[in-house]
Structures are given as structure tokens and as C-alpha cells.
Design an enzyme around this catalytic site. Structure first.
Site, mmCIF file in Angstrom:
data_model
loop_
_atom_site.group_PDB
_atom_site.id
_atom_site.type_symbol
_atom_site.label_atom_id
_atom_site.label_comp_id
_atom_site.label_asym_id
_atom_site.label_seq_id
_atom_site.Cartn_x
_atom_site.Cartn_y
_atom_site.Cartn_z
ATOM 1 N N TYR A 234 0.701 -1.282 -0.182
ATOM 2 C CA TYR A 234 0.464 0.051 -0.081
ATOM 3 C C TYR A 234 0.823 1.160 -0.559
ATOM 4 O O TYR A 234 0.437 1.738 -0.935
ATOM 5 C CB TYR A 234 -0.760 0.278 0.878
ATOM 6 N N LYS B 73 1.206 4.066 -2.641
ATOM 7 C CA LYS B 73 0.600 5.071 -3.032
ATOM 8 C C LYS B 73 1.877 6.160 -2.636
ATOM 9 O O LYS B 73 1.578 7.326 -3.594
ATOM 10 C CB LYS B 73 0.367 5.692 -1.768
#
Length: 400
Positions: free
Chosen positions: A162, A166
Site C-alpha cells: 500500500y 501510494k
């Protein structure tokens, strides 16, 4: 239509400053996206929530839901037709077992962002506000009052998919600032907001999981240095920051946010577990007194992830904690709001967990009677075994 919560009142007054526009919120079916839409709406604006799932709450007047997936470019292009500003909040893999689904995380966070950017250019959408994360610069190292001059954490040092994706997405969004739009007359202006952990009444991801652990007797210990500090952001403060950022991308706002990133929080560093003490005690439970070393919990999380990698396809269980969640909750990292205050006019309001406690209690949560002695015995024995196994794993092997 329901009257907004008292904590939302100041946000609704901002609507009078919003011109007639079409706003699209990707990830609009989620808690934050829906709250943002409620603030953006006014009589002359059109608000489109774009997500794979609809919001759990009833849509207010002036807000429409469009079902779709950011991974599908054709669907993204369709919903962005005629948009004046896009709030790109759609993401996947923030916490729990979602963090272990590498393929879906890559598709949503990276390819989904590419699709949004491509559609903005093709359709002449002039503004994009991207919802990023603290994690683009944080990977478990201590950060005190960091600011936007901090470099991105090297991609290979991110311990979870993640955070890495990102970072990739944010870099792509900021690089796209200034891209000529297909109409040949304007350029795309972008910015990124990096929020802390979001909280507020009705939050759907983190707080229910925490309350579940509390009610099931799993919240038996805390960990890490009691002086460690992290940050949180109330959903209404985060909404305010997004509205301000969108305005700061306009000519009226002198385009001052174009190409910029901003850390967003309540601006009040606090120990992670002390932050949740009012929630624990407000629901009638005792706050744990046992404190364990963060290294033990990190190792336990590592073992849990290894087990999940083996059996996850057959039994996709929810890990008690992932490694990323351990360092995000137990390692000091907090950031300055000076840039957001100076350039966006961001002025976070002071909130506490009273509304959150009331929200859970109004839905039947809270301690009503003593836990079953048998269940308590089983949970205590399980905790003893986990702690014992972790401690033994750190001891030298006999004979070596």
C-alpha cells in the site's frame, strides 16, 4: 434530509464559497468520500460519487452515486465527462488483510491513478486533488515534526504494498501538474494531501475493528515506548483541507497548491494507545496495564503474515496486526502543518472521541455484563502462549 452533525456545521458554511461546478469523488462510497460530498453539495453544483460500492448512508439531495471501478478506463472516462474538479480518494490495501493483496493494490492504487490522470487530460478536467498518505515518507523510522521537504522513502524500503504504491501514485500525480489538456487552452493542476489516520463518528474501517478487538477480549496489552507520538485527523478537518486545496488550484486561489504536497492532521501528536483510551473506557472496558516491547509484537505480526501467505487463498483470515500497523501505531512520527496553514489556510478544529463513543453506544456497543469465565480463561491462555512463544524465540538456542 437529516440535519448535519454539530461537528459538520462549520463545513457546510463553506458551500456558499463554492462556485457552480461538477465535482467527482473517486472512492466516494467510502466514509471520507461521502463526508466530502456532503460538504461540497449546494444548489448549483453537481456531485458524483464514483465507487465499486455505494455509500452505507442515504444520499443527500444534489449527490449522485455512479457505480464503477477506477481500474476500468472506460468507466473512469465516462464519469469524468464535464467534471471541473476530481477528488481522487479511491485506494486499496490500507489496513488488515487488504495489505497482503499485492495484485489488487497495484491495480487500484497505481493503474487506477493513471486512468484518472489520463481521463483528466483527455476530457479537459483542470483540477485534481489526490488523497495520499503519511506513508510516502514514513517506513518505520522516527520522524518528529517533519515537513514537506522530506524525501520520499525509497520504494524498496516500504514494508507493505500500500505505502509503496501510494508513493508511486503521488509522484505520478504531482509530475502530471502542468500537463496540457486536450482542449489546447488549459493545463492540468494537481496537488496531494497526506493525511494521518482518519477518525470520526461512523468511520467504517479502523474503529469497528478496534471495537471488535475490545469487545472480544483481545485488547489485553499495549506496546512500544509510552512516550511515542503519532497523529490522527478528524474526518471533518480532512474534508476542510480537501475543499481548501481544490480552491487553491483555481485562478482565484492563485494556483498556489499546484504541484504541491501537504501533510494534514489535527496537529496534536499523541500516544496511539492513549488516544483510544476514551473509547475503551467510554464503552465500559478497562484499559490494559500490560505493556510489551514493540519488537515482540512486530515479530508476531511477521509470523502472522507468513501464515497468511500460506493459507490465505483457502482461509483469508484477518490478522490481528500487520507489520506496517505495528510501526504506524508504535513508532513516533508526526508532521508540521505550517505549509498547509500558510498556503491553504488550513485551520484544524479540536475534536475528541466523545462523538465516536456516542455513535458506538447508540448502536448497541458497550459492556453490558461480565465476560464469560470460560471465554476469559481461553483468551488469557492464548495471550500467555503468544507472549511466551515470542519471548522464547528471542532466546539463544542451547548448545550454540
Amino acid at each position: 434530509m437529516k440535519r448535519p452533525l454539530a461537528s459538520q456545521q462549520h463545513l457546510f458554511t463553506m458551500n456558499t464559497n463554492l462556485a457552480a461546478h461538477t465535482y467527482v469523488v473517486t472512492g466516494g462510497g467510502g466514509y471520507f468520500g461521502f463526508r466530502l460530498a456532503c460538504t461540497l453539495r449546494n444548489e448549483s453544483s453537481r456531485i458524483l460519487l464514483f465507487d465499486v460500492r455505494p455509500p452505507s448512508a442515504v444520499l443527500p439531495e444534489g449527490v449522485e452515486f455512479v457505480q464503477g471501478d477506477v481500474r476500468d478506463y472506460a468507466q473512469v472516462e465516462k464519469v469524468l465527462q464535464g467534471a471541473d474538479c476530481v477528488f481522487h480518494a479511491a485506494s486499496y490495501g490500507m489496513s488488515g488483510r487488504e495489505q497482503l493483496n499485492k495484485k489488487l493494490i497495484e491495480e487500484v492504487n497505481v493503474q487506477g491513478t493513471e486512468n484518472v490522470l489520463q481521463a483528466c487530460v483527455a476530457l479537459g478536467v483542470p483540477r485534481l486533488v489526490y488523497t495520499s498518505t503519511f506513508n510516502v515518507v514514513f517506513g518505520g523510522q522516527v520522524i518528529r515534526n517533519g515537513d514537506e521537504t522530506l524525501p520520499y522513502l525509497p520504494l524498496h524500503l516500504h514494508p507493505d504494498h500500500y505505502s509503496r504504491t501510494k508513493s508511486l501514485a503521488e509522484m505520478r500525480v504531482l509530475k502530471a501538474n502542468g500537463s496540457p489538456l486536450a482542449d489546447g487552452c488549459r493545463i492540468l493542476r494537481t496537488c496531494a494531501l497526506r493525511p494521518a489516520g482518519i477518525y470520526g463518528p461512523g468511520e467504517e474501517r479502523h474503529l469497528p475493528r478496534i471495537v471488535g478487538y475490545i469487545e472480544n477480549g483481545l485488547f489485553k496489552f499495549v506496546y512500544g515506548d509510552p512516550d511515542s507520538l503519532v497523529e490522527f485527523v478528524h474526518v471533518d478537518n480532512l474534508v476542510s483541507a480537501h475543499v481548501l486545496a481544490a480552491e487553491a488550484l483555481t485562478e482565484k486561489g492563485q494556483h498556489c497548491a499546484a504541484g504541491q504536497a501537504y501533510f494534514i492532521s489535527d496537529g496534536r501528536p499523541v500516544n496511539n494507545f492513549e488516544f483510544f483510551r476514551p473509547l475503551v473506557e467510554g464503552l465500559g472496558y478497562s484499559f490494559p496495564k500490560l505493556r510489551l516491547p514493540i519488537s515482540l509484537i512486530y515479530f508476531f505480526a511477521f509470523l502472522t503474515e507468513m501464515v497468511h501467505s500460506v493459507v490465505g487463498r483457502v482461509y483469508n483470515f484477518q490478522p490481528l496486526l500487520t507489520r506496517t500497523e505495528v510501526y504506524k501505531t508504535g513508532v513516533t512520527h508526526y508532521f508540521s502543518m505550517d505549509k498547509a496553514k500558510a498556503e491553504l489556510g488550513y485551520d484544524p478544529r479540536v475534536y475528541d472521541l466523545k462523538e465516536v463513543v456516542e455513535w458506538f453506544r447508540s448502536r448497541g456497543h458497550g459492556r453490558k455484563h461480565a465476560a464469560s469465565p470460560v471465554k476469559k480463561l481461553i483468551l488469557d491462555a492464548l495471550l500467555f502462549l503468544i507472549v511466551g512463544a515470542l519471548i522464547l524465540s528471542f532466546l539463544p538456542v542451547v548448545g550454540q
